[in-house]
Design a protein around this motif. Structure first.
Motif, PDB file in Angstrom:
ATOM      1  N   THR A 263     -28.979 -43.363  39.180  1.00 35.51           N
ATOM      2  CA  THR A 263     -29.400 -42.197  38.116  1.00 35.51           C
ATOM      3  C   THR A 263     -28.887 -41.290  39.012  1.00 35.51           C
ATOM      4  O   THR A 263     -28.997 -40.986  40.809  1.00 35.51           O
ATOM      5  N   VAL A 264     -27.439 -40.194  38.926  1.00 37.05           N
ATOM      6  CA  VAL A 264     -26.731 -39.584  39.410  1.00 37.05           C
ATOM      7  C   VAL A 264     -26.870 -37.732  38.894  1.00 37.05           C
ATOM      8  O   VAL A 264     -27.212 -37.914  37.557  1.00 37.05           O
ATOM      9  N   VAL A 265     -27.246 -37.657  39.738  1.00 36.44           N
ATOM     10  CA  VAL A 265     -28.210 -35.644  38.962  1.00 36.44           C
ATOM     11  C   VAL A 265     -27.282 -34.919  39.573  1.00 36.44           C
ATOM     12  O   VAL A 265     -26.775 -34.353  40.647  1.00 36.44           O
ATOM     13  N   THR A 266     -26.785 -33.751  38.540  1.00 38.60           N
ATOM     14  CA  THR A 266     -26.318 -32.402  38.961  1.00 38.60           C
ATOM     15  C   THR A 266     -26.988 -31.651  40.224  1.00 38.60           C
ATOM     16  O   THR A 266     -28.102 -31.650  40.325  1.00 38.60           O
ATOM     17  N   TYR A 267     -26.374 -30.751  40.799  1.00 45.97           N
ATOM     18  CA  TYR A 267     -27.080 -29.893  41.888  1.00 45.97           C
ATOM     19  C   TYR A 267     -27.484 -29.036  40.688  1.00 45.97           C
ATOM     20  O   TYR A 267     -27.449 -28.601  40.160  1.00 45.97           O
ATOM     21  N   GLU A 268     -28.939 -28.831  41.251  1.00 44.24           N
ATOM     22  CA  GLU A 268     -29.820 -27.983  40.872  1.00 44.24           C
ATOM     23  C   GLU A 268     -29.762 -28.364  39.315  1.00 44.24           C
ATOM     24  O   GLU A 268     -30.441 -26.701  38.632  1.00 44.24           O
ATOM     25  N   ARG A 269     -30.232 -29.470  38.657  1.00 39.10           N
ATOM     26  CA  ARG A 269     -29.766 -29.501  37.641  1.00 39.10           C
ATOM     27  C   ARG A 269     -29.355 -28.701  36.780  1.00 39.10           C
ATOM     28  O   ARG A 269     -29.079 -28.778  35.890  1.00 39.10           O
ATOM     29  N   THR A 270     -27.708 -28.456  37.417  1.00 38.52           N
ATOM     30  CA  THR A 270     -26.918 -27.802  36.473  1.00 38.52           C
ATOM     31  C   THR A 270     -26.044 -28.209  34.859  1.00 38.52           C
ATOM     32  O   THR A 270     -25.513 -29.290  36.186  1.00 38.52           O
ATOM     33  N   PRO A 271     -26.003 -27.970  34.654  1.00 40.60           N
ATOM     34  CA  PRO A 271     -25.796 -28.446  32.612  1.00 40.60           C
ATOM     35  C   PRO A 271     -23.980 -28.926  33.316  1.00 40.60           C
ATOM     36  O   PRO A 271     -23.526 -28.207  32.100  1.00 40.60           O
ATOM     37  N   TYR A 272     -23.757 -29.098  34.588  1.00 36.03           N
ATOM     38  CA  TYR A 272     -22.136 -29.571  34.250  1.00 36.03           C
ATOM     39  C   TYR A 272     -21.224 -30.295  33.077  1.00 36.03           C
ATOM     40  O   TYR A 272     -20.831 -30.612  33.281  1.00 36.03           O
ATOM     41  N   LEU A 273     -22.204 -31.390  32.801  1.00 32.96           N
ATOM     42  CA  LEU A 273     -22.130 -32.091  31.902  1.00 32.96           C
ATOM     43  C   LEU A 273     -22.225 -32.263  30.738  1.00 32.96           C
ATOM     44  O   LEU A 273     -22.854 -33.289  29.940  1.00 32.96           O
ATOM     45  N   ALA A 274     -22.002 -30.894  29.878  1.00 33.66           N
ATOM     46  CA  ALA A 274     -22.684 -30.301  28.232  1.00 33.66           C
ATOM     47  C   ALA A 274     -21.567 -30.105  27.599  1.00 33.66           C
ATOM     48  O   ALA A 274     -21.341 -30.384  25.981  1.00 33.66           O
ATOM     49  N   ASP A 275     -20.191 -30.705  27.850  1.00 31.97           N
ATOM     50  CA  ASP A 275     -19.459 -30.591  26.821  1.00 31.97           C
ATOM     51  C   ASP A 275     -18.530 -31.576  26.938  1.00 31.97           C
ATOM     52  O   ASP A 275     -18.054 -32.420  28.146  1.00 31.97           O
ATOM     53  N   GLU A 276     -17.309 -31.712  25.680  1.00 33.89           N
ATOM     54  CA  GLU A 276     -16.821 -32.705  26.071  1.00 33.89           C
ATOM     55  C   GLU A 276     -15.859 -32.930  27.277  1.00 33.89           C
ATOM     56  O   GLU A 276     -14.440 -34.308  27.533  1.00 33.89           O
ATOM     57  N   SER A 277     -15.022 -32.280  27.094  1.00 34.57           N
ATOM     58  CA  SER A 277     -14.142 -31.712  28.237  1.00 34.57           C
ATOM     59  C   SER A 277     -14.302 -32.560  29.821  1.00 34.57           C
ATOM     60  O   SER A 277     -13.842 -33.012  30.559  1.00 34.57           O
ATOM     61  N   ALA A 278     -16.129 -31.512  30.554  1.00 36.61           N
ATOM     62  CA  ALA A 278     -16.506 -32.341  31.291  1.00 36.61           C
ATOM     63  C   ALA A 278     -16.690 -34.216  31.445  1.00 36.61           C
ATOM     64  O   ALA A 278     -16.508 -34.460  32.268  1.00 36.61           O
ATOM     65  N   ILE A 279     -17.271 -34.403  29.937  1.00 42.91           N
ATOM     66  CA  ILE A 279     -17.339 -35.545  29.910  1.00 42.91           C
ATOM     67  C   ILE A 279     -15.923 -36.646  30.095  1.00 42.91           C
ATOM     68  O   ILE A 279     -15.683 -37.879  30.773  1.00 42.91           O
TER      69      ILE A 279
END
Length: 172
Positions: free
Chosen positions: A17-33
């Motif tokens: 399990t790898v979590v973003t810093y402070e649960r910021t939704p960095y992985l919320a869109d296709e470009s991030a993926i």
């Protein structure tokens, strides 16, 4: 200095399990993926490993890796994946010259046997449903679930209800 010790098992199978810093939704869109996919591809080329299952949700990801026989350095692989993705996900650095995209550590579990592997596979694929993002695993675009269905590991309708054997798992 930390006394934290990690299990080093050459050729092992691991759940992460790898979590973003402070649960910021960095992985919320296709470009991030796409950025994350490119980071994985870059590291897999230099330091091979197999991804047996993965799910990416806006603020964390879960996956199962199989390391090649004779190799045990999953921490170095994660460091390089995080660095490669961070450079593009958030160009701003903090006072320590870090990009605060990821929590510093990750959670790891050594897969012990077939039953343990299945339980963690199910946890990964059910995760978007658990978080209320979709009604069934088949509906989540950033998961290995459809590949697992194609391999015959799951029925496409699996996961509309929480499987009982994962209800007590808390891996976040």
């Amino acid at each position: 200095m930390s006394n934290h010790r990690r299990a080093q098992i050459a050729g092992g199978i691991f759940f992460f399990t790898v979590v973003t810093y402070e649960r910021t939704p960095y992985l919320a869109d296709e470009s991030a993926i796409q950025i994350l996919r490119a980071a994985f591809a870059k590291v897999k080329t230099a330091r091979p490993f197999e991804i047996e299952a993965i799910v990416v949700v806006p603020d964390h990801l879960h996956c199962i890796w199989r390391l090649p026989t004779g190799y045990d350095d999953y921490s170095g692989r994660w460091r390089e994946i995080k660095k490669a993705a961070s450079r593009q996900l958030d160009p701003v650095t903090n006072l320590r010259n870090e990009r605060p995209v990821w929590q510093r550590r990750f959670w790891k579990h050594v897969i012990r046997d077939e039953e343990d592997w299945r339980r963690h596979m199910d946890y990964i694929h059910y995760n978007p449903v658990k978080h209320g993002l979709v009604r069934g695993p088949i509906d989540w675009p950033w998961s290995s679930f459809k590949k697992a269905v194609a391999k015959g590991w799951y029925d496409p309708a699996w996961g509309s209800d929480e499987p009982g054997h994962i209800a007590d798992l808390e891996l976040e």
